[in-house]
Enzyme design. Structure first.
Site, PDB file in Angstrom:
ATOM      1  CG  ASP A 179     -10.484   1.364  -7.900  1.00 53.20           C
ATOM      2  OD1 ASP A 179     -10.804   2.296  -8.600  1.00 53.20           O
ATOM      3  OD2 ASP A 179     -11.421   0.776  -7.060  1.00 53.20           O
ATOM      4  CG  ASP A 209      -8.600  -2.780  -4.278  1.00 53.02           C
ATOM      5  OD1 ASP A 209      -8.069  -1.831  -4.997  1.00 53.02           O
ATOM      6  OD2 ASP A 209      -9.775  -2.875  -4.463  1.00 53.02           O
ATOM      7  CE1 TYR A 247     -15.758   2.009  -9.267  1.00 53.50           C
ATOM      8  CE2 TYR A 247     -13.934   0.026  -9.267  1.00 53.50           C
ATOM      9  CZ  TYR A 247     -14.592   1.369  -8.844  1.00 53.50           C
ATOM     10  OH  TYR A 247     -13.675   1.972  -7.740  1.00 53.50           O
ATOM     11  CD  GLU A 292     -13.137   1.174  -0.464  1.00 51.77           C
ATOM     12  OE1 GLU A 292     -11.762   0.995  -0.484  1.00 51.77           O
ATOM     13  OE2 GLU A 292     -14.001   0.391  -0.514  1.00 51.77           O
TER      14      GLU A 292
END
Length: 807
Positions: free
Chosen positions: A91, A94, A249, A479
Site C-alpha cells: 500500500d 509499509d 481506510y 508518506e
C-alpha cells in the site's frame, strides 16, 4: 573504462554525494529539462512512476521488474509465497496490501491509459504501463471470493498493527513476522463491503477494456469477476465491514463507488442497464452539500470519494448537460471558486485541500481537469484553456515550480525531500528510522542515509503555508502510497500526449551498495600471557536486496612465530568458543574451530580461527538484536608445558586480526569494525582484507586449510558469486609519485585540508589505478595497512560525516 572501474566510480560518486548532501539526480532529471514554454520531461516522470509501482510489488517478482535492489518477498524459507492472495502492490511505505487501494489505484491508472493509450505507446512506455496495472488487476481478481466477499487486508493488522511498528525491508519482513508469531503466513480477512467490491468491479472492467484484444481469455475473466462483484456489491449496499482496514481506510459511502463501477461496466459492455441503475437508484442518493440539496461538488477524487469521477463518466456516457455542468462546478471550486466555496491555496500556488497528501489531491484533481479540458470542454475554448492551464500548473508545482524550488517527486529535480516514509527504500537493518534523511544520526550514530532512490514516488506534499517538514515521522508530508501516485500518473499520460518528452535510455541506473553489506566488529574480551579472547559481531546489513544467507563464516588471523620460537608447536594452540548469542540447534549457532594454516603467507606462520554459523539465516537485517550475531571465542596456549611456563610465547601484537581490537571501545562503536577479520558468504570473501592483501572481488571461493597435524581438510561449499556482493575493488595502488607535501591523514589532494575533494581525488585514483606514492600515499592510507583501498575511501567518508572523529 571497464565494468569494474565503472562500479568503483559509481560507488565513489555515491560516497562523495552523500558526504556533501548534493543531489545525485541533477543530470537528465526533469528540473534540468525545461524548455522555453516551461515544460518538464513528463515522459521521464511517467517512466519513473512505473518504477515506483515496481518497487511496491509484493511476492515473487516478475521477470520484467526493473528494480535491481528488490527481491522476492513474503516467501517462506523454502521460497514459497505464503500470502493468501499472492502478488499485488504494497500500500505505502509499509507492507500491507489492501484490495481497496490496489483497485482504486489500478482503476485511476487504467483510466489514464485508456484515454491516452496512443501517447503512452508512442513514448515507448505502453508495455511497461500495461504490465504494471495488470499486476494489480490480477491481485484484485484474486481477492474476489465470490458473493461480494473480498480479501480486504493482508498484513499484520492484529496485535496493535505490528506492521506499522516494524521497520525492515520487504524481502525480510516475513522473517520478522515469523519471529513474532512463529508462522510464515500473514493475517488476512474477508469482508463484505460494497465500496471495496465496487472499486474492484470498476478496476476489472477497465482490465477488460485494456486487454480484450491483446489477451482475450484473461480479459473475459476480468469482466466475469467485474460483473459478479458489482452485482453483489449492489446487494450489500453497506460499508461497515472493514476488517483490518480499521484506522487506516474507513469507508464512508457506497453510492459513489457503485456509480463509478456501473459507468465502467457500461463502457465495457454497452449494457444500458448499468446507466439505468445509475439514473434510477444511485443518482437520487448522490451525496449533497452540507445543509443543501445541491449535489456535492466539493472535496476531491480519492480512494474514499469517487463521486466526481462517477459524475464525469456519467456526463460522458449520457451527454447530459446537467452532469457536464456539475463537472465544471467541481473544477471551478478547485480553481477560482463556485457557489461561494473554494479550495485553499498555498501562498505559492498549490491547491491545498487538507494536510494529508496535499500533492496527491492536487494532482488527482489535475487529472480530472486535464481530461475534462480534452473531452467534454474541448469545444469551449475558454474553459478548456482554464482547466488545461490549471492542471499543468499543479503538476509543475510538484516538479519544483514553487517558492522552495522543491520537487515533491523523488528522483526528479535538484532539490527533493531527503526524508520519506518507506521501509524498503531505507534499507534499515536495525529497525531504527527516526534519523533518516537528517544531517546527524545523534549520539548513537543511527543511520541517516537511505539505501535507495525511490524514483517516481510522489510524497505527501507541503502544508498550507507552502512549507515542508523534512522528517520521516511527519507522515502528512513524507508518506508515499500507491493511491498518491495514481491520479498523478494518469495526469502524466495526458501531459505526455500534449508535450511528449523522452524516456531515459539508461534508466534505471544500477545501484552500487553504499555501505558494506556484511561486516565484523570485534573488541577485546580478555587477555593474558597465554591467551587472547575476542567478542565479535557478525553483521548482516544487506539492502541490495535485503536478504539472508545460510553459509556464513569469519576468520581471525594470528601469527604463531613466538609460539614456535618458544619451543611449542601449533598443536599447543587451542581455539574454543566461550559464549554466544544462540544455543546449539538454533539458527545462528556457531562452531569455533582451528587453528588452520593460512596459505597466503609465505613464512608459514599465519594461522586462523574460523567461526562458522551452522545456519546464518538467523542474522537478518530486521532489528537491533537480529542484524548481528555475537560470539565470544578464545585463542590460547597452555600456561605451562611439561612444567615449564610458556610466558613470552604468546604475543598478539603482531597478529593480523588483532590490529584495532586493542583500541576498540565497544561493539556498538564504529572503531570496533575490524576489516582484518575477514567474512565469507557462500565461500566468497565479502568483508575485510586477508593478510596477503586479498579483498572482496579478488578471491575464489575459500578453502579452509587445517594445521599440519590435522588429519583431513575441511572445505567450505563454494557457490557462484552473484551481483549482490559488495562492490569489487582494485588492486593496491603502489606506483610512484614524487609530490613532497605535509603529512596529514585524509588529505589525498595535498592541499592542507580534508574535505570532499579528497574523496573525489581518491575515487579517481582507485578507479583508474593512477600512480600514487610518497606523501600522497601516506595521506590516503588512513587505516595504515600499507596500501590504498576502498576501505580508506570509506574511512575518509566516515570522518567527513563525523561518524568517526579521527583516523
Amino acid at each position: 573504462m571497464n565494468s569494474l572501474t565503472k562500479r568503483i566510480v559509481s560507488a565513489a560518486t555515491a560516497i562523495v554525494l552523500a558526504s556533501t548532501g548534493m543531489s545525485a539526480f541533477g543530470t537528465g532529471s526533469v528540473s534540468n529539462e525545461v524548455n522555453a514554454a516551461g515544460n518538464y520531461n513528463y515522459t521521464e516522470a511517467l517512466q519513473k512512476s512505473m518504477f515506483f509501482y515496481e518497487v511496491q510489488q509484493s511476492g515473487k517478482l516478475p521477470e520484467w521488474n526493473s528494480v535491481q535492489w528488490r527481491g522476492d518477498s513474503m516467501v517462506n524459507e523454502d521460497g514459497e509465497e505464503t500470502d493468501f492472495v499472492p502478488g499485488g502492490w504494497f500500500d505505502a511505505g509499509d507492507h500491507f496490501k489492501f484490495a481497496l487501494t490496489n483497485a482504486y489505484s489500478a482503476s485511476i491508472m487504467g483510466w489514464g491509459y485508456i484515454e491516452y493509450k496512443d501517447a503512452v505507446d508512442k513514448a515507448g512506455l505502453g508495455e511497461i504501463y500495461r504490465n504494471n496495472i495488470q499486476w494489480a488487476f490480477d491481485y484484485v481478481m484474486g481477492c474476489d471470493q465470490g458473493d461480494g466477499k473480498v480479501v480486504g487486508t493482508i498484513g499484520d493488522f492484529t496485535g496493535g498493527s505490528t506492521d506499522h511498528n516494524i521497520w525492515c525491508s520487504a524481502e525480510v519482513y516475513l522473517r520478522k513476522h515469523h519471529l513474532n508469531s512463529d508462522d510464515w503466513v500473514r493475517p488476512y480477512d474477508i469482508i463484505e463491503n460494497a465500496s471495496v467490491a465496487g472499486l474492484c468491479a470498476a478496476a476489472l472492467a477497465e482490465g477488460y477494456i485494456i486487454f480484450k484484444d491483446e489477451q482475450p481469455e484473461k480479459a473475459a475473466e476480468y469482466l466475469k469477476h467485474a460483473k459478479d462483484l458489482f452485482e453483489n456489491a449492489d446487494k450489500i449496499r453497506d460499508v461497515k465491514d472493514i476488517g483490518g482496514m480499521a484506522g487506516m481506510y474507513n469507508t464512508q459511502s457506497w453510492i459513489d463507488d457503485l456509480m463509478y463501477a456501473a459507468n465502467w461496466l457500461y463502457i465495457a459492455t454497452g449494457d444500458q442497464s448499468y446507466l439505468d441503475k445509475c439514473k434510477n437508484e444511485y443518482i437520487p442518493e448522490f451525496p449533497t452539500e452540507n445543509q443543501s440539496t445541491d449535489r456535492k461538488f466539493t472535496w476531491g477524487l480519492c480512494w474514499d470519494d469517487t463521486s466526481q469521477a462517477a459524475a464525469y463518466l456519467y456526463a460522458v456516457n449520457t451527454g447530459e448537460k446537467e452532469w457536464i455542468e456539475h463537472v465544471s462546478h467541481h473544477l471551478d471550486y478547485w480553481i477560482d471558486g463556485y457557489g461561494g466555496k473554494k479550495v485553499d491555496y498555498t501562498p505559492d500556488g498549490l491547491a491545498w485541500l487538507f494536510n494529508w497528501g496535499s500533492a496527491r489531491h492536487a494532482t488527482t484533481t489535475a487529472w480530472l481537469a486535464k481530461l475534462s479540458s480534452d473531452t467534454i470542454f474541448k469545444d469551449d475554448a475558454a474553459l478548456s484553456k482554464k482547466y488545461n492551464d490549471w492542471a499543468k500548473s499543479q503538476l509543475d508545482y510538484c516538479f519544483g515550480d514553487n517558492d522552495l524550488g522543491m520537487s515533491y517527486v523523488l528522483g526528479m529535480g535538484d532539490l527533493q525531500p531527503t526524508a520519506f516514509h518507506h521501509r524498503t527504500a531505507s534499507g534499515i537493518h536495525d529497525d531504527h528510522w527516526n534519523e533518516l534523511g537528517q544531517e546527524s544520526g545523534g549520539v548513537e550514530g543511527w543511520q541517516t542515509e537511505y539505501a535507495h532512490t525511490l524514483y517516481g514516488a510522489l510524497v505527501g506534499g507541503p502544508d498550507k503555508a507552502g512549507q515542508y517538514e523534512n522528517a520521516v515521522a511527519k507522515y502528512e508530508y513524507s508518506e508515499v502510497a500507491i493511491d498518491y501516485n495514481a491520479g498523478y500518473t494518469a495526469a502524466l499520460c495526458a501531459m505526455v500526449d500534449d508535450f511528449g518528452g523522452e524516456k531515459l535510455a539508461d534508466f534505471p541506473v544500477k545501484e552500487t551498495p553504499k555501505w558494506a553489506e556484511w561486516e565484523v566488529a570485534a573488541v577485546l574480551n580478555g587477555s593474558g600471557d597465554s591467551y587472547t579472547e575476542i567478542k565479535a559481531w557478525a553483521m548482516n546489513h544487506t539492502a541490495w536486496p535485503a536478504r539472508v544467507e545460510k553459509d556464513v563464516c569469519y576468520r581471525y588471523f594470528f601469527d604463531v612465530s613466538e609460539v614456535i620460537e618458544g619451543g611449542l608447536s601449533v598443536d599447543d594452540i587451542k581455539i574454543e568458543a566461550k559464549s554466544q548469542q544462540y544455543s546449539e540447534g538454533e539458527q545462528g549457532f556457531a562452531t569455533v574451530s582451528g587453528p588452520f594454516k593460512y596459505e597466503g603467507d609465505s613464512t608459514g606462520n599465519t594461522y586462523y580461527a574460523e567461526i562458522k554459523f551452522e545456519d546464518a539465516r538467523a542474522i537478518q537485517p530486521t532489528g537491533q538484536s537480529e542484524h548481528r550475531d555475537e560470539v565470544q571465542f578464545r585463542v590460547s596456549i597452555p600456561d605451562a608445558v611439561d612444567g615449564k611456563p610458556t610466558k613470552g610465547c604468546w604475543d598478539p601484537s603482531n597478529d593480523w586480526s588483532y590490529k584495532g581490537v586493542e583500541d576498540a571501545t565497544s561493539l556498538k562503536s564504529p572503531d570496533s569494525l575490524n576489516d582484518h577479520i575477514t567474512m565469507y558468504v557462500n565461500g566468497n570473501l565479502v568483508w575485510g582484507t586477508e593478510p596477503d592483501g586479498t579483498v572482496p572481488g579478488d578471491n575464489e571461493p575459500v578453502v579452509t586449510t587445517p594445521a599440519v597435524t590435522t588429519p583431513a581438510p575441511v572445505q567450505t561449499t563454494p557457490s557462484v558469486t552473484t551481483e549482490n556482493t559488495p562492490a569489487e575493488t582494485t588492486n593496491p595502488v603502489t606506483t610512484e609519485n614524487t609530490t613532497p607535501e605535509k603529512e596529514m591523514l585524509g588529505d589525498v589532494n595535498l592541499d592542507g585540508k580534508i574535505d570532499v575533494t579528497d574523496l573525489s581525488t581518491l575515487s579517481i585514483i582507485l578507479a583508474d589505478n593512477k600512480p600514487v606514492s610518497g606523501m600522497q600515499k601516506k595521506n590516503a592510507d588512513v587505516d595504515r595497512d600499507g596500501n590504498v583501498y576502498l576501505s580508506d575511501l570509506a574511512r575518509i567518508r566516515q570522518y567527513l560525516s563525523k561518524i568517526i572523529e579521527k583516523f
